[in-house]
Design a protein around this motif. Structure first.
Motif, short mmCIF file in Angstrom:
data_model
loop_
_atom_site.label_atom_id
_atom_site.label_comp_id
_atom_site.label_asym_id
_atom_site.label_seq_id
_atom_site.Cartn_x
_atom_site.Cartn_y
_atom_site.Cartn_z
N ASN A 9 0.82 -1.22 0.00
CA ASN A 9 0.00 0.00 0.00
C ASN A 9 0.85 1.26 0.00
O ASN A 9 0.55 2.23 -0.70
CB ASN A 9 -0.94 0.01 1.21
CG ASN A 9 -2.04 -1.01 1.07
OD1 ASN A 9 -1.86 -2.18 1.38
ND2 ASN A 9 -3.20 -0.58 0.58
N PHE A 56 -0.23 -6.29 1.85
CA PHE A 56 -1.27 -5.31 1.58
C PHE A 56 -2.23 -5.21 2.78
O PHE A 56 -2.45 -6.19 3.49
CB PHE A 56 -2.08 -5.69 0.33
CG PHE A 56 -1.37 -5.43 -0.96
CD1 PHE A 56 -1.33 -4.16 -1.51
CD2 PHE A 56 -0.74 -6.47 -1.63
CE1 PHE A 56 -0.67 -3.92 -2.70
CE2 PHE A 56 -0.08 -6.25 -2.83
CZ PHE A 56 -0.04 -4.96 -3.37
N LYS A 90 -2.56 -6.39 -8.24
CA LYS A 90 -2.43 -7.68 -7.57
C LYS A 90 -2.45 -8.84 -8.58
O LYS A 90 -1.73 -9.83 -8.43
CB LYS A 90 -3.54 -7.86 -6.53
CG LYS A 90 -3.37 -6.98 -5.30
CD LYS A 90 -4.50 -7.20 -4.30
CE LYS A 90 -4.37 -6.30 -3.07
NZ LYS A 90 -5.47 -6.51 -2.11
N GLU A 102 -1.84 -10.93 3.08
CA GLU A 102 -2.92 -10.07 3.59
C GLU A 102 -3.58 -10.80 4.76
O GLU A 102 -3.70 -12.03 4.72
CB GLU A 102 -3.96 -9.79 2.50
CG GLU A 102 -3.40 -9.13 1.26
CD GLU A 102 -4.36 -9.16 0.08
OE1 GLU A 102 -4.58 -8.11 -0.53
OE2 GLU A 102 -4.88 -10.26 -0.22
#
Length: 856
Positions: A9, A56, A90, A102
């Motif tokens: 991010n 992420f 992604k 994640e």
């Protein structure tokens, strides 16, 4: 083992704001993906990891939100332009084989911390790549943090962290406990800033130590009071700032190994997003994609003909009925449906004997060079039907260049041409083998975008005109240039001496560093922000200092004259040919509005309204027995605005042949026409031309020296008077937001992805471009049409006059003195009839022995 752990991010966010908005033809934004992938490739090159994992965030609340409902409460949501790029990125990363990590309830930082802890536990080395300083607390013996920066990344180990921040990794958390973190809305201790927090932690190392003996610590009574009142907040803030290193991840180090690249899926993703430049970077072939596309998607076998005889080549060209060819360096390529002829030994003969003598239709790349060569040889380059560079330019005027290989990659992403060759030759031959298909695809795309007529009727004919102008050149009075150069140098020397007097000592006036010291340290003038390299002394800074010390006016004059001397004395003398003429290069595929630019010399930038600019124009002269004929469109952009906006008041003013600025002043300022003062007319002129460029109240207030409120009133009144213009402005912005582009009357397009931006500054700039481009671009189209008409008419009439220069809305011809009256009339007729608008185009024509005199 070395593992690279990337804060997905953070890097995506940095990429989004670091790369201007880009999108594919379907309007899907790609700039953040483009930037992310380039950062990823650089990180891998720099650190050579054995594997790479990317973390992420997920949308779900984390344990920190549950602990403190104010956590990140001040964060704005992700801009829509960025949000739409997350999933496509992604997909690309998965296709590249990267493990994506994640976990609901945990942030990417926590996953980075857990991965770092796994590495330490297993004796592996970990490098964390992020743009977020929170991760610096994770630095350790086997863990380094790479802070990704715009210019140069910084790798932090414990020593570098101590040097830059004065604290240990663990103390980073203690700092946050006291000073908080505005970006995450971590409160810290109210009233304690970074400086105080750093001093306390450097001395006491933790908030535990501080609070165990609060009354004994070395601090002011005020700081102790703030610490006492903020104790609960400090411990909460430390908890919030501490990265979790034990997140319940499913993955262990074995699961974080790279997987093999899924080439088809990767090729599909890159093709959909039109990120063709990444195919070679990831070592895959465009032909691996299986997406449906208009481009040929076949592997093509091409026979290679190395240095065929001209007889063989001529026969093949006649069989094909068309000549597809181009030159690259000393090699000329002739392209056929199933063959590629490579001419090296007889390259020039092939062009002169097979191309210039042929009436077959021709498709090429950079046609202007062939028009110039044909002119020099006294022959003709006829029946040009396509130019790949110009087609690429029309389809994407904002591109940085139109190299053939890049265009093949962009428009034929799925094609693979098999040519028997090795090394660098193979790459060049494969590009050449795709040339004919590239022409087909570009031609079809131009037709779909309604720009094929623009290519055939304006850009291709203009090629020949510009080639002729470059060949002819413009005579220069060298004696005048040298005399004025000496005069300028004397003035420059005098100004330099005066600068030394003001400074009190000698220095280098061209050194920003030395100048900054003199202006801001020695003379004490108010400085703008100081950077690591010193004070800024750019034009804006100096303009803001006018009147504060006489050195400023002297310095501005010195800079103006030194620039004039280097550009138009030294610069001109450098490019004058043996024929005592300058042969500018006119660039047809460079500006975003469609205007022509020029180099060596750049005649577009000669100052217009200054004494020095006038003097420079005197250098440009007609040869013996000739005179210059100069014609200029009058207020062409306002006339185009009247037509495009269909504004009855503006149209009527032009039809009545009254002074448009005087009429505007009368209507906007509510005074009778005969009582309009020069000042009011000047203000009205600024509004008229400012509106064309989407001017706002602040900029107008600066231009006409009134308050912002007064300027806003003038603009509002103007738009009430010219309601057609107001409607045009509203409509063109709406259209641009809907379609993502604007176009001229001749369908020249300019893509405007930024018009949909959620960033107000970016969007406002895009709106100004949307307002102006249809007008300025149409003016550029009209002057091009005029150039073509004048060029052809001179030929038809059998005149010796030649078109030698185009600058903005002005054309200059060199004509025999005896033909000049007729040439002047011809020039005016062709320029006025170049476009049929709701108002007549007005042209002023003058003659003179030099450019200044010819401007009237």
């Amino acid at each position: 083992m070395k593992l690279l752990a990337i804060d997905g991010n953070s890097i995506l966010n940095r990429a989004f704001y670091g790369v201007r908005l880009l999108s594919n033809k379907k309007g899907v934004y790609t700039n953040a993906i483009f930037g992310f992938l380039n950062i990823l490739l650089k990180l891998k090159k720099d650190y050579q990891p054995d594997t790479t994992a990317i973390t992420f965030d997920l949308k779900a609340p984390t344990f920190r939100h549950l602990r403190y409902d104010g956590y990140k409460a001040n964060r704005k949501g992700m801009p829509e332009e960025l949000a739409m790029q997350l999933e496509p990125l992604k997909e690309i990363l998965r296709a590249l084989g990267y493990p994506l990590v994640e976990l609901e309830g945990y942030e990417a930082d926590d996953l980075l911390g857990t991965i770092a802890a796994l590495c330490q536990k297993n004796g592996a080395e970990c490098i964390i790549a992020t743009g977020d300083r929170d991760s610096l607390q994770l630095v350790g013996d086997r863990v380094a943090v790479c802070m990704v920066k715009t210019k140069e990344n910084i790798l932090y180990d414990p020593q570098r962290l101590k040097e830059d921040y004065g604290v240990t990794p663990a103390e980073i958390i203690e700092l946050k406990a006291l000073m908080g973190d505005a970006s995450d809305n971590i409160p810290g201790v109210k009233g304690i800033g970074e400086k105080t927090a750093t001093a306390l932690i450097q001395k006491y190392h933790s908030i535990d130590t501080i609070y165990q003996s609060l009354e004994e610590i070395e601090a002011t009574p005020r700081v102790k009071k703030l610490l006492g009142e903020g104790k609960e907040s400090a411990f909460l803030s430390r908890e919030l700032a501490t990265i979790c290193v034990e997140a319940p991840m499913k993955e262990d180090l074995a699961d974080l190994q790279m997987k093999s690249v899924q080439e088809t899926e990767l090729a599909n993703c890159l093709t959909q997003l039109e990120l063709f430049s990444f195919f070679p970077k990831f070592g895959i072939q465009p032909a691996m994609a299986q997406e449906n596309t208009d481009a040929p998607d076949r592997t093509k076998q091409v026979k290679l003909l190395l240095d065929p005889t001209l007889e063989v080549l001529k026969e093949k060209l006649e069989q094909q009925g068309r000549i597809d060819f181009y030159r690259e360096g000393e090699t000329v390529y002739f392209c056929f449906a199933d063959a590629l002829a490579v001419c090296r030994e007889q390259a020039e003969n092939a062009v002169s004997e097979l191309v210039f003598s042929s009436v077959l239709p021709k498709r090429t790349f950079q046609a202007k060079q062939f028009f110039k060569e044909a002119r020099a040889m006294g022959t003709a380059f006829e029946n040009l039907t396509f130019d790949v560079e110009l087609a690429g330019y029309l389809l994407s005027a904002a591109s940085r260049g139109y190299a053939l290989a890049g265009l093949v990659q962009k428009y034929l992403p799925l094609q693979s041409c098999q040519v028997e060759a090795a090394g660098e030759e193979a790459e060049a031959f494969q590009t050449a083998a795709a040339f004919s298909d590239l022409c087909d695809v570009l031609e079809r795309t131009l037709k779909e975008e309604n720009m094929l007529d623009l290519l055939h009727e304006i850009e291709l004919p203009l090629c020949e005109v510009l080639a002729d102008m470059e060949y002819e050149g413009f005579a220069i009075d060298l004696e005048q240039v040298r005399e004025y150069g000496d005069e300028l140098q004397q003035r420059i020397d005098g100004l330099r001496d005066q600068l030394f007097i003001y400074a009190g000592h000698t220095f280098n006036p061209n050194s920003t560093k030395e100048l900054g010291v003199i202006l801001f340290d020695e003379l004490g003038l108010p400085a703008k922000k100081k950077t690591k390299t010193g004070y800024s002394t750019n034009a804006d800074v100096l303009e803001s200092l006018r009147g504060k010390h006489p050195i400023i006016e002297c310095l501005l004059e010195y800079r103006k004259l030194t620039k004039l001397h280097s550009t138009y004395i030294v610069g001109l003398l450098k490019v004058v040919g043996e024929d005592q003429r300058v042969h500018s290069t006119f660039n047809q595929a460079e500006t975003r509005t469609g205007r022509i630019s020029s180099t060596e010399p750049n005649v577009q930038n000669i100052p217009v309204r200054t004494e020095e600019g006038s003097k420079i124009r005197e250098f440009f002269v007609a040869r013996e027995g000739y005179t210059l004929v100069d014609a200029d469109y009058s207020q062409i952009e306002l006339r185009i605005l009247a037509h495009i906006a269909d504004d009855e008041n503006m149209i009527r003013a032009f039809q009545d042949k009254v002074d448009i600025h005087q009429v505007t002043a009368s209507q906007v300022f509510h005074v009778p026409l005969d009582e309009v003062t020069p000042q009011l007319r000047s203000r009205a002129k600024a509004i008229n031309f400012g509106i064309v460029y989407g001017i706002g109240a602040f900029s107008l207030s600066q231009d006409i020296h009134v308050s912002v409120a007064e300027a806003k009133t003038y603009i509002d009144q103007y738009l009430k008077t010219y309601h057609g213009v107001r409607n045009y402005m509203d409509e063109i912005v709406r259209q641009a937001e809907e379609t993502g582009y604007v176009s001229t009357l001749y369908h020249r397009r300019r893509d405007l992805a930024d018009i949909r931006s959620t960033n107000k500054v970016v969007k406002a700039n895009a709106k100004r471009i949307a307002l102006n481009t249809p007008i300025q671009g149409t003016a550029a189209d009209i002057i091009k049409i005029a150039m073509i008409r004048v060029f052809r008419r001179l030929k038809t009439e059998g005149l010796e006059a030649k078109l030698i220069l185009q600058v903005h809305d002005e054309l200059i011809l060199e004509s025999p003195v005896m033909q000049a009256p007729f040439v002047a009339q011809l020039l005016k007729e062709e320029m006025q009839s170049a476009a049929k608008l709701a108002v007549e185009l007005s042209v002023d024509v003058h003659t003179g022995k030099n450019w200044l005199a010819a401007k009237g």
